[in-house]
Design a protein around this motif. Structure first.
Motif, short mmCIF file in Angstrom:
data_model
loop_
_atom_site.label_atom_id
_atom_site.label_comp_id
_atom_site.label_asym_id
_atom_site.label_seq_id
_atom_site.Cartn_x
_atom_site.Cartn_y
_atom_site.Cartn_z
N ILE A 11 0.87 -1.17 0.00
CA ILE A 11 0.00 0.00 0.00
C ILE A 11 0.91 1.22 0.00
O ILE A 11 1.62 1.47 0.98
N PRO A 12 0.94 1.97 -1.09
CA PRO A 12 1.84 3.12 -1.16
C PRO A 12 1.23 4.36 -0.50
O PRO A 12 0.13 4.77 -0.85
N PHE A 13 1.93 4.91 0.48
CA PHE A 13 1.56 6.21 1.01
C PHE A 13 2.75 6.83 1.71
O PHE A 13 3.75 6.17 1.98
N ALA A 14 2.64 8.12 1.94
CA ALA A 14 3.74 8.91 2.51
C ALA A 14 3.35 9.38 3.91
O ALA A 14 2.19 9.35 4.30
N HIS A 15 4.36 9.85 4.62
CA HIS A 15 4.11 10.47 5.92
C HIS A 15 5.27 11.40 6.25
O HIS A 15 6.25 11.48 5.52
N ARG A 16 5.13 12.08 7.38
CA ARG A 16 6.16 13.02 7.85
C ARG A 16 6.13 12.99 9.36
O ARG A 16 5.07 13.09 9.97
N GLN A 17 7.29 12.86 9.95
CA GLN A 17 7.40 12.87 11.41
C GLN A 17 7.96 14.23 11.83
O GLN A 17 9.18 14.41 11.92
N HIS A 18 7.10 15.19 12.08
CA HIS A 18 7.54 16.57 12.28
C HIS A 18 8.41 16.76 13.52
O HIS A 18 9.15 17.74 13.59
N ASP A 67 -4.37 4.60 0.54
CA ASP A 67 -3.70 4.34 -0.74
C ASP A 67 -3.35 5.65 -1.45
O ASP A 67 -4.22 6.47 -1.71
N HIS A 68 -2.07 5.85 -1.73
CA HIS A 68 -1.54 7.05 -2.39
C HIS A 68 -1.85 8.34 -1.62
O HIS A 68 -1.97 9.40 -2.22
N ALA A 69 -1.94 8.25 -0.32
CA ALA A 69 -2.20 9.42 0.52
C ALA A 69 -0.90 9.90 1.16
O ALA A 69 0.13 9.25 1.09
N CYS A 70 -1.00 11.05 1.79
CA CYS A 70 0.10 11.57 2.60
C CYS A 70 -0.46 11.76 4.00
O CYS A 70 -1.42 12.50 4.20
N LEU A 71 0.12 11.06 4.97
CA LEU A 71 -0.37 11.07 6.35
C LEU A 71 0.37 12.12 7.17
O LEU A 71 1.59 12.28 7.03
N PHE A 72 -0.39 12.79 8.01
CA PHE A 72 0.16 13.82 8.87
C PHE A 72 -0.31 13.62 10.30
O PHE A 72 -1.46 13.20 10.52
N ASN A 73 0.56 13.95 11.25
CA ASN A 73 0.17 13.97 12.65
C ASN A 73 -0.80 15.13 12.88
O ASN A 73 -0.63 16.21 12.28
N GLU A 74 -1.77 14.93 13.76
CA GLU A 74 -2.71 16.01 14.09
C GLU A 74 -1.97 17.27 14.53
O GLU A 74 -2.37 18.38 14.22
N GLY A 75 -0.88 17.11 15.27
CA GLY A 75 -0.16 18.25 15.82
C GLY A 75 0.90 18.85 14.91
O GLY A 75 1.65 19.73 15.33
N ASP A 76 0.97 18.42 13.66
CA ASP A 76 1.99 18.94 12.73
C ASP A 76 1.72 20.42 12.46
O ASP A 76 0.68 20.77 11.90
N ALA A 81 -1.00 24.96 6.59
CA ALA A 81 -0.48 25.80 5.50
C ALA A 81 -0.21 24.97 4.26
O ALA A 81 -0.51 25.40 3.13
N LEU A 82 0.31 23.77 4.45
CA LEU A 82 0.58 22.87 3.32
C LEU A 82 -0.73 22.48 2.62
O LEU A 82 -0.81 22.52 1.39
N PHE A 83 -1.74 22.14 3.41
CA PHE A 83 -3.03 21.77 2.83
C PHE A 83 -3.65 22.95 2.08
O PHE A 83 -4.22 22.78 1.01
N ALA A 84 -3.55 24.15 2.66
CA ALA A 84 -4.14 25.33 2.04
C ALA A 84 -3.50 25.62 0.68
O ALA A 84 -4.19 25.97 -0.28
N HIS A 88 -4.73 20.45 -2.97
CA HIS A 88 -5.40 20.00 -4.19
C HIS A 88 -4.52 19.05 -5.01
O HIS A 88 -4.99 18.42 -5.94
N LEU A 89 -3.25 18.94 -4.65
CA LEU A 89 -2.31 18.11 -5.42
C LEU A 89 -2.13 16.70 -4.86
O LEU A 89 -1.53 15.87 -5.53
N PHE A 90 -2.62 16.45 -3.66
CA PHE A 90 -2.45 15.12 -3.08
C PHE A 90 -3.55 14.82 -2.07
O PHE A 90 -4.18 15.72 -1.54
N LYS A 91 -3.76 13.53 -1.85
CA LYS A 91 -4.75 13.07 -0.87
C LYS A 91 -4.09 13.11 0.51
O LYS A 91 -2.97 12.64 0.69
N THR A 92 -4.79 13.68 1.47
CA THR A 92 -4.25 13.77 2.83
C THR A 92 -5.08 12.94 3.80
O THR A 92 -6.27 12.70 3.58
N TYR A 93 -4.41 12.51 4.85
CA TYR A 93 -5.10 11.82 5.94
C TYR A 93 -4.39 12.23 7.22
O TYR A 93 -3.16 12.13 7.32
N THR A 94 -5.16 12.72 8.18
CA THR A 94 -4.60 13.19 9.45
C THR A 94 -5.03 12.24 10.56
O THR A 94 -6.19 11.83 10.63
#
Length: 147
Positions: A11-18, A67-76, A81-84, A88-94
């Motif tokens: 299952i391809p998806f991205a994330h960031r550990q802020h 699937d093909h999302a970018c996951l973010f921590n609630e507290g990021d 600002a990134l979403f705003a 529109h360029l990627f699927k997000t999941y928080t």
């Protein structure tokens, strides 16, 4: 108690550990696997803990949300600002924590009630294991093993 497992691979998806002090603070992707361990005290009429042909609702949830999302921590602090600007360029999941451990707990908290509902309480999820690129994994298990 009977148990069985089902794994959803690649299952391809991205994330960031802020909070991370290294490269994991950057948005990066992996191929993930999700392994669910189901349990019951009495198998169904077919002798199954779970009928694997009848859990398509779990795969649908994964496809819709991860699937093909970018996951973010609630507290990021950067996510809004990134979403705003680029949402529109990627699927997000928080979620509360997009670490392997946090994702395992989050999926458990979503899937266990779904499985209990679909089986009228006969079966449940005991463990969710998350594997990142076939190299690293973490799991979350329920404290109790029954209803």
């Amino acid at each position: 108690m009977f148990t069985c497992k089902k794994t959803y691979h690649d299952i391809p998806f991205a994330h960031r550990q802020h909070h991370h002090d290294g490269h994991c603070a950057l948005i990066h992707g992996h191929n993930w696997s999700i392994t669910l361990t189901f349990a019951c005290h009495e198998a169904d009429a077919n002798g199954f803990v779970i009928d694997f042909g009848k859990v398509k609702y779990l795969k649908t949830w994964i496809d819709t949300n991860l699937d093909h999302a970018c996951l973010f921590n609630e507290g990021d602090p950067e996510k809004d600002a990134l979403f705003a600007q680029f949402g529109h360029l990627f699927k997000t999941y928080t979620l509360p924590s997009c670490s392997c451990e946090g994702l395992a707990q989050h999926i458990y908290e979503i899937f266990d009630p779904m499985v209990r509902f679909q089986t009228n309480g006969r079966a449940w999820v005991t463990t969710v294991e998350i594997e990142e690129d076939s190299k690293n994994s973490a799991s979350y298990s329920s404290i109790t093993s029954n209803c």
